[in-house]
Design an enzyme around this catalytic site. Structure first.
Site, mmCIF file in Angstrom:
data_model
loop_
_atom_site.group_PDB
_atom_site.id
_atom_site.type_symbol
_atom_site.label_atom_id
_atom_site.label_comp_id
_atom_site.label_asym_id
_atom_site.label_seq_id
_atom_site.Cartn_x
_atom_site.Cartn_y
_atom_site.Cartn_z
ATOM 1 N N ASP A 96 47.018 3.385 65.111
ATOM 2 C CA ASP A 96 46.036 4.309 64.567
ATOM 3 C C ASP A 96 44.786 3.512 64.226
ATOM 4 O O ASP A 96 44.834 2.589 63.413
ATOM 5 C CB ASP A 96 46.597 4.989 63.310
ATOM 6 C CG ASP A 96 45.609 5.982 62.720
ATOM 7 O OD1 ASP A 96 45.067 6.806 63.480
ATOM 8 O OD2 ASP A 96 45.366 5.927 61.500
ATOM 9 N N GLU A 129 45.440 6.386 70.092
ATOM 10 C CA GLU A 129 44.909 7.735 70.128
ATOM 11 C C GLU A 129 43.645 7.708 70.971
ATOM 12 O O GLU A 129 42.841 6.787 70.862
ATOM 13 C CB GLU A 129 44.581 8.185 68.706
ATOM 14 C CG GLU A 129 44.525 9.666 68.561
ATOM 15 C CD GLU A 129 44.547 10.060 67.087
ATOM 16 O OE1 GLU A 129 44.734 11.245 66.806
ATOM 17 O OE2 GLU A 129 44.369 9.183 66.224
ATOM 18 N N ASP A 184 48.273 6.491 57.149
ATOM 19 C CA ASP A 184 47.913 5.842 58.407
ATOM 20 C C ASP A 184 49.138 5.412 59.209
ATOM 21 O O ASP A 184 49.162 5.525 60.427
ATOM 22 C CB ASP A 184 47.000 4.639 58.134
ATOM 23 C CG ASP A 184 45.707 5.059 57.456
ATOM 24 O OD1 ASP A 184 45.196 6.139 57.788
ATOM 25 O OD2 ASP A 184 45.211 4.309 56.585
#
Ligand SMILES: [Zn+2]
Length: 410
Positions: free
Chosen positions: A192, A276, A356
């Site tokens: 992330d 991502e 997170d």
């Protein structure tokens, strides 16, 4: 795959003058080509083919008194400048016709003598050569001293000579390197990329940008403020411009070195890496822009991608519309949006989540699922273009055994 290797070069004053002439000629040919196409378009004529354009702005132009000095530089340098123009046009056309993904590409723009980065490219046709004495022989420039900070693994197919805003010169070689797979490992990781930490891994590791880098970025901001107070056209302003450029290249270099170390380590330790698919361009227009650009995520993701391809690892970007920070990675429940200030939360299933780390776990799960959907197949991308700047530019930084600062396990 194609890789780029960058080395600092030290041209003599005479060679610097020759390089300046070559940068100038390449720029003139590029601009003449752009102008010719623009004028043809305004006159309602057909698009000038690459071949016709080359004849007009190189071969024929050399015969005219206004452009006869184009003969003083290697013809390959001029052809490569036009090749850049042709690529810029093709990117623009595929972008407006919708064939190209990603952000819209603007039509080519004129190059300026004042551009921060001046560059010329020599291909194999130009017969550039790395000599036995370690110098780089460039046609009509001379033999340049090179600092070989690392071994060039194969004969280069082209070399780009760059002068950066701080007045430094680099030779950037494109080398076709064989894949070099690592022994397989079991671990897989989701990453992330965030604002509170540079990266948070699904295994719980949090990576902050190094303090060194944050300090350097602060110093750069201060120098930029100094610059803005200097009077236009003054000598003090010129000095301040160089100072800002130097600080800027230093920040960019150390960020790149640090990202190289981090990405190498992540690829080494994991068989599959998922990130991502951030819309960095979109984020760049928001209030978060400053920190987003400081973080340099796009460069980091690109490093992961090509290192994975070369080292036989799986790499994939997961769907960016998944609510990774709202979904419980344990039970899959979507628990609704959470403001950025919420750092941890408890799902009704009883799991306490670090925001997170939970997001990184969801990215890992999404990455695995998407790879399976692709029939357990090729998440590996098509041949990658040579990254614009591969190797660390400062050899001391590349070789340093300095560990990645700021990794902490919560
Ligand atoms: Zn849950």
């Amino acid at each position: 795959m194609q890789l780029r290797y960058n080395y600092r070069v030290y041209p003599t004053p005479v060679q610097q003058a020759s390089l300046a002439r070559a940068f100038g000629c390449a720029r003139v040919v590029f601009n003449d080509g752009l102008r010719a196409r623009q004028q043809a378009r305004e006159a309602g004529e057909a698009y000038l083919s690459d071949g016709d354009l080359s004849k007009r702005v190189i071969t024929q132009a050399k015969q005219t008194p206004e452009r006869e000095w184009l003969g003083e530089v290697s013809a390959v340098v001029l052809q490569q400048a036009l090749a850049d123009l042709n690529v810029a046009y093709r990117n623009f056309f595929t972008s407006i016709s919708g064939k190209r993904q990603g952000r819209k590409v603007a039509p080519p723009r004129f190059r300026s003598r004042k551009d921060n980065r001046q560059a010329i490219r020599f291909t194999a046709n130009a017969r550039f050569k790395v000599l036995d004495n370690g110098r780089l022989r460039l046609p009509k420039i001379g033999d340049l001293a090179v600092r070989w900070s690392r071994h060039l693994p194969a004969a280069p197919t082209s070399v780009t000579v760059i002068r950066d805003a701080a007045g430094r010169y680099f030779a950037s070689f494109v080398v076709v390197a064989a894949d070099d797979p690592l022994p397989p490992v079991d671990a897989e990781v989701g990453i992330d990329l965030g604002l509170t930490h540079f990266a948070v891994l699904s295994n719980g590791k949090k990576v902050a940008a190094p303090k060194l880098l944050r300090r350097a970025a602060r110093k750069l901001r201060r120098l930029q403020q100094d610059l803005s107070r200097k009077q236009r056209g003054s000598n003090n302003r010129k000095k301040a411009v160089v100072k800002v450029a130097r600080a800027h290249t230093r920040v960019a270099d150390s960020r790149r070195d640090w990202q190289h170390q981090l990405s190498t380590r992540i690829i080494r330790d994991n068989q599959a890496v998922y990130v991502e698919n951030l819309c960095v361009v979109g984020l760049g227009r928001t209030r978060l822009a400053k920190s987003v650009h400081d973080a340099g995520w796009a460069q980091f993701v690109q490093m992961l991608e090509y290192k994975a391809a070369r080292r036989g690892r799986t790499f994939a970007k997961t769907n960016r519309f998944l609510p990774t920070s709202q979904t419980c990675s344990t039970c899959g429940r979507i628990d609704g949006p959470k403001p950025l200030s919420v750092r941890s939360w408890t799902c009704p299933c009883g799991t306490v989540h670090d925001r997170d780390v939970n997001a990184a776990r969801n990215i890992l799960a999404a990455g695995r699922a998407e790879s399976l959907n692709a029939c357990g197949a090729q998440v590996r991308p098509a041949p990658l273009p040579a990254p614009r700047r591969e190797a660390g530019i400062r050899p001391d930084a590349v070789r340093s055994t300095r560990s990645v600062e700021g990794i902490s396990v919560p």
